[in-house]
Design an enzyme around this catalytic site. Structure first.
Site, PDB file in Angstrom:
ATOM      1  CG  ASP A 139      -1.959   1.039   1.223  1.00 44.87           C
ATOM      2  OD1 ASP A 139      -2.088   1.716   0.186  1.00 44.87           O
ATOM      3  OD2 ASP A 139      -2.649   1.209   2.232  1.00 44.87           O
ATOM      4  CB  SER A 140       0.578   4.428  -1.745  1.00 46.53           C
ATOM      5  OG  SER A 140      -0.686   4.866  -1.255  1.00 46.53           O
ATOM      6  N   GLY A 142      -1.356   5.893   1.661  1.00 42.13           N
ATOM      7  CA  GLY A 142      -2.485   6.813   1.578  1.00 42.13           C
ATOM      8  C   GLY A 142      -3.561   6.544   2.612  1.00 42.13           C
ATOM      9  CG  PHE A 143      -6.028   3.023   5.036  1.00 44.14           C
ATOM     10  CD1 PHE A 143      -7.381   3.234   4.801  1.00 44.14           C
ATOM     11  CD2 PHE A 143      -5.654   2.454   6.244  1.00 44.14           C
ATOM     12  CE1 PHE A 143      -8.330   2.878   5.747  1.00 44.14           C
ATOM     13  CE2 PHE A 143      -6.599   2.085   7.187  1.00 44.14           C
ATOM     14  CZ  PHE A 143      -7.938   2.291   6.936  1.00 44.14           C
ATOM     15  CD  GLN A 236      -9.700   7.114  -3.090  1.00 45.02           C
ATOM     16  OE1 GLN A 236     -10.837   7.241  -2.633  1.00 45.02           O
ATOM     17  NE2 GLN A 236      -8.817   6.285  -2.537  1.00 45.02           N
ATOM     18  N   GLY A 263     -11.217   3.872  -1.279  1.00 45.29           N
ATOM     19  CA  GLY A 263     -12.159   4.745  -0.599  1.00 45.29           C
ATOM     20  C   GLY A 263     -13.451   4.102  -0.164  1.00 45.29           C
ATOM     21  CG  ASP A 313      -6.086  -5.095   1.271  1.00 46.88           C
ATOM     22  OD1 ASP A 313      -5.716  -4.660   2.380  1.00 46.88           O
ATOM     23  OD2 ASP A 313      -6.681  -4.383   0.427  1.00 46.88           O
ATOM     24  CB  CYS A 351     -10.864 -26.510   8.105  1.00 47.65           C
ATOM     25  SG  CYS A 351      -9.355 -25.532   7.943  1.00 47.65           S
ATOM     26  CB  CYS A 353      -5.869 -25.239   8.873  1.00 46.61           C
ATOM     27  SG  CYS A 353      -6.879 -25.033  10.361  1.00 46.61           S
ATOM     28  CB  CYS A 356      -9.213 -27.901  11.601  1.00 46.28           C
ATOM     29  SG  CYS A 356     -10.087 -26.315  11.654  1.00 46.28           S
ATOM     30  CG  HIS A 381      -9.520 -21.956  11.260  1.00 48.28           C
ATOM     31  ND1 HIS A 381      -9.927 -23.083  10.590  1.00 48.28           N
ATOM     32  CD2 HIS A 381     -10.606 -21.129  11.311  1.00 48.28           C
ATOM     33  CE1 HIS A 381     -11.200 -22.955  10.247  1.00 48.28           C
ATOM     34  NE2 HIS A 381     -11.637 -21.786  10.677  1.00 48.28           N
TER      35      HIS A 381
END
Length: 439
Positions: A139-140, A142-143, A236, A263, A313, A351, A353, A356, A381
């Site tokens: 991510d840049s 910006g968030f 945006q 956004g 994400d 599952c 994993c 589990c 999990h």
């Protein structure tokens, strides 16, 4: 073979006619059921390019695709776990790799503060620094204009942040964001955009839209490694269709390797949320990846994939795990609740994993929010759940069975039937031409 009266005889089983017909039908359908990873896709990047994008299957707006990046393939739709500081909390890079994550996130602002771009560059980039051989997206920064607004001063030049680490000031400009991301070495790097909370209306939203377009040109000029790293632009415009169109048209004219929808996921009404997503996916180029930033609820991923999104994400699966909440097909298991004190089943019986396979709900109930091992187990999990969800979603598109996948997902999450499904979900899926008559 078997023995009859002392003699070795050939034992032949004869199928019922209906069973024979079923097997014949399955054999005819077998080519359609090939695993997505077995399909023919590019294995090498073209000279001067850091990305190839190949659509492998469609269902109306939904699509399954293959992205080839410098550190290997990514199959979409894909969920990308967030490792803000180069680590997913509670897991090592090897453990994340074992969960079959093809791409994870880092955050430019936080990595720029610690350990710093110069350190990462000397080490050969974040891949080597964190011992991660698959793809990275950064991510840049910006968030942080939203999440650290009290510490930020936003001007045309950039964003002046006060470091939450030592209180020092850091001016994050488009040029500085590109410099840091070139030092980090992520396979996909995001342009610095002007981000405002989606619930804000008025002149500030329009200002952010136009500034984002001005900043993308500064990012393009400052990007020093375009043949090795991909720069994605971010659309945006808040919840205003007019501003979204302005930003869409501007970003598309720059002919970038991929595009993000930014956004959103900031508390806006879901009826407005999905309409913005649809506006963007219908306008963005068909031959480029589409990334919906900050979205990670399983329901949102299924709906937005139907609307044509490729990448997602969110911190949600990992953050909620640290509070003892596990993701399952029916929704959430709040393992702190007393009902699990004597429940010896795994988190999810479907599952495979490690959590589990080897532990039960009663054990996890006794340690969640108390022991670090619980954070590790529930986090692993939840990531495994997200990987499996997206794998099944992709395969359903390849098999031309996406509507069946959506119905099965909704029935498990909303067992009372259609009247229990949020209206925005029904409206969005109908707009994507996913039939819900049998729900």
């Amino acid at each position: 073979q078997r023995r009859v009266h002392g003699k070795l005889c050939q034992h032949v089983l004869i199928d019922h006619p209906l069973e024979s017909k079923r097997k014949a039908t399955e054999q005819q359908e077998e080519p359609k059921r090939r695993k997505i990873s077995e399909l023919v896709v590019p294995t090498q990047l073209m000279a001067g390019s850091a990305l190839t994008f190949t659509v492998l299957g469609r269902y109306n707006l939904a699509r399954a695709a293959h992205i080839l990046l410098p550190h290997g393939p990514v199959w979409t739709p894909v969920f990308m776990p967030v490792g803000t500081q180069g680590t997913i909390k509670g897991l090592t890079s090897r453990q994340v790799d074992d969960l079959d994550c093809n791409i994870i996130l880092g955050n430019t602002y936080h990595l720029g503060n610690r350990p710093g771009g110069d350190v990462l560059e000397k080490f050969g980039g974040l891949h080597k620094f964190m011992n991660w051989n698959r793809n990275l997206l950064t991510d840049s920064g910006g968030f942080q204009m939203v999440s650290l607004l009290k510490l930020a001063d936003i001007t045309e030049e950039g964003v002046n942040f006060q470091s939450p680490v030592d209180g020092s000031m850091m001016l994050l400009t488009p040029e500085k964001s590109m410099q840091l991301q070139n030092q980090i070495g992520a396979d996909i790097m995001m342009a610095l955009d002007d981000v405002v909370k989606t619930t804000i209306v008025g002149p500030r939203v329009e200002e952010a839209c136009h500034r984002t377009l001005r900043w993308i040109d500064r990012c393009i000029s400052a990007h020093k490694r375009p043949s090795e790293q991909n720069l994605f632009g971010i659309v945006q415009g808040g919840l205003d269709p007019r501003l979204r169109k302005i930003c869409l048209d501007g970003m598309i004219s720059r002919n970038l390797p991929g595009y993000a929808i930014g956004g959103l996921a900031g508390g806006e009404d879901k009826n407005e949320f999905w309409r913005v997503v649809l506006q963007c996916t219908q306008a963005l180029p068909d031959n480029k990846p589409r990334y919906l930033m900050g979205v990670g609820y399983p329901l949102d991923l299924v709906v937005c994939s139907a609307l044509g999104v490729d990448m997602y994400d969110c911190v949600y699966p990992c953050r909620t795990a640290r509070f003892g909440v596990a993701l399952v097909p029916s929704g959430l298991l709040k393992l702190k609740n007393a009902e699990f004190e004597n429940d010896f089943r795994p988190i999810d019986e479907e599952c495979d994993c490690q959590a589990c396979k080897h532990y039960n709900r009663a054990y996890l109930h006794s340690i969640v929010t108390k022991e670090q091992a619980a954070c590790h187990l529930v986090t692993s999990h939840n990531i495994a759940y997200m990987m499996r969800l997206m794998r099944e979603l992709r395969q359903s598109i390849i098999d031309n069975k996406f509507p069946e996948f959506v119905l099965r997902f909704l029935r498990r999450m909303f067992p009372k039937g259609r009247e229990d499904v949020p209206t925005w979900v029904v409206d969005a899926l109908m707009a994507a031409s996913v039939p819900l008559d049998d729900l």
